[in-house]
Design an enzyme around this catalytic site. Structure first.
Site: not given
Ligand SMILES: Cc1ncc(COP(=O)(O)O)c(C=O)c1O
Length: 502
Positions: A215, A323, A354, A378
């Protein structure tokens, strides 16, 4: 699905340091209740009325309850109906210091910080005079070692999305033999969304056999690399980009060492194969991976897997993007989860959001675009979030919260292993680092019943993957909260077991 037999593994015999309270003097005692308070069903009548109100103007089928932020405190979330739950999900893992931490409540108690809150700059064009110092003092103070560049962003999805752009820019420069200028044809074709200006390049991400996969977010570029739930992607046009296999281990890890090493090898061979097969079609400029595949079900891979993956990326001239949107800022017991992997050099980029309060990404200097406006929008983040992050990082240090995470995590993990032995037909596969823990439930229906009954008993929990329950408490989650959680989970499992046998 059972990944782990319910045999309590031999945990390393580490003598626990006794938790002597938060060094700063912060105390949950006079703010938090001594335990959860449940007054109504959840959602209760007030939450339901609010839901009805909101449903008239937007799709809100995902809303679980309405938070009363005035009454929420520390590790406890209060709702509109006066229920106060021990929060092990913390706004999808995004609350570093619990609710209403005094250091955050007072973060804007001076004029200059209020000005930063009120006057939101277009950061790429008119940043405040103290912005370079803020970037250095706050964000770079916890930068992964070797990554000396940082860009702020609005959210996790756009952090990943922009890291992809930085990787594509570098890849294209390399392809042009270091040239940072463009041809006439590139300038023209790019406005038609066609090569050579808009080249066929790709980002590799990871799917997971039998499980849900990566994800990385929901904006179009990041969504193309997301491989968890179909509902996130359905009906949207997407990039045809390569997906490698994330390892699927057999547990207990100690018993299946050889099999899991084979699994690593197989998955890594496939990564190499993809680099070759995609070379002609759409060369892979970057590989993005979560240190722990989180939304996909808390799927883990070995340090050796990550070390080899890094080598393959380097050999193929692709950026390795870690990530850390969900794993970053301490919940695994280290600031960055990839630090558990003993990589010989840092990943090329690390993305965050987060618990870091602001989105963004760190990178090596190599990934700094040679022209302005290429990684840009922006707001590009929000200076007020750095004021809060500054406080968060200071509290993490003063209160030794990374040690606390390890300590509370160990108590939680031991307790969860006991419970999987006691309820082997219900829960299994306890796994994780720090308090970033999870376990599988034997069926999806039972998982949902456990989450519902936990709530009734005073614990707000989160789910992930097919049938997992994940723990994502705040960094101030102490051993006493771990004990409360384990007691309530045990009571919940007993209730459901007895209910099933009646
Ligand atoms: C590992 C990971 N990457 C990216 C995201 C996307 O973040 P956002 O919801 O702030 O766009 C999440 C969200 O849960 C995540 O867990």
């Amino acid at each position: 699905m059972f990944r782990r037999a319910a045999i309590k593994p031999a945990l390393p015999t580490v003598v626990l340091k006794e938790f002597r309270g938060y060094a700063s003097g912060y105390s949950t005692e006079h703010r938090e209740p001594s335990g959860p308070i449940v007054k109504t069903e959840i959602p209760g009548p007030k939450s339901k009325a609010l839901l009805k109100d909101m449903d008239a103007i937007q799709q809100c089928g995902s809303v679980q309850l309405f938070t009363d932020f005035e009454k929420s405190a520390g590790n406890y979330i209060a709702d509109a109906d006066g229920n106060v739950l021990l929060d092990t999900y913390t706004q999808i893992s995004s609350v570093p210091l619990g609710y209403n931490h005094p250091q955050l409540l007072t973060a804007f108690n001076n004029d200059s910080d209020i000005r930063a809150l009120v006057n939101r700059p277009a950061l790429g064009v008119f940043p405040a005079v103290d912005w370079p110092a803020k970037l250095r003092d706050v964000l770079l103070s916890v930068a992964p070692s070797g990554l000396d560049q940082v860009m702020t962003m609005m959210c996790g999805s756009c952090s990943n999305e922009n890291a992809f752009k930085a990787a594509f820019i570098r890849y294209a420069i390399n392809k042009r033999g270091g040239l940072t200028t463009f041809t006439e044809e590139e300038m023209k074709s790019v406005l038609e969304n066609k090569p050579p200006g808009a080249p066929n390049l790709s980002v590799m991400s990871f799917k997971a056999p039998l499980l849900q996969g990566a994800f990385h977010g929901r904006t179009f570029g990041s969504l193309a690399t997301t491989r968890s739930k179909a509902i996130h992607k359905l009906d949207f046009p997407s990039f045809d980009w390569p997906a490698a296999w994330f390892p699927h281990y057999r547990y207990p890890l100690e018993e299946f060492k050889r099999e899991n090493e084979q699994e690593d090898k197989k998955c890594l061979e496939y990564v190499s194969e993809l680099f070759q097969t995609w070379e002609k079609k759409s060369p892979i400029a970057a590989v993005i991976i979560e240190p722990i595949q989180s939304e996909g079900g808390d799927n883990h891979a070995s340090p050796e897997f990550f070390q080899e993956l890094q080598k393959i990326c380097a050999n193929n001239g692709a950026a390795l993007i870690m990530d850390e949107v969900q794993t970053g800022c301490g919940p695994t017991g280290k600031m960055w989860c990839y630090e558990h992997f003993d990589l010989p050099s840092p990943p090329d980029m690390v993305t965050f959001s987060k618990k870091m309060m602001t989105g963004g990404f760190y990178s090596k200097t190599l990934y700094k675009p040679p022209q302005p406006f290429r990684i840009f929008n922006t707001w590009m983040g929000d200076p007020s979030k750095l004021i809060m992050l500054d406080r968060v990082l200071k509290v993490i240090k003063t209160d030794k919260l990374l040690d606390l995470v390890q300590e509370s995590g160990r108590i939680l993990k031991c307790g969860l292993h006991d419970l999987e032995c006691e309820f082997p037909n219900m829960i299994n596969s306890v796994r994780g680092r720090g308090t970033f823990l999870s376990f599988d439930v034997s069926t999806v229906a039972l998982r949902d019943k456990i989450i519902g009954t936990l709530k009734k008993n005073g614990v707000l929990g989160g789910t992930c993957g097919e049938s997992a329950i994940r723990l994502r408490p705040a960094l101030i989650f102490a051993p006493k909260h771990a004990e409360i959680y384990l007691d309530i989970l045990r009571k919940t499992l007993l209730e459901l077991k007895q209910g099933a046998s009646c």
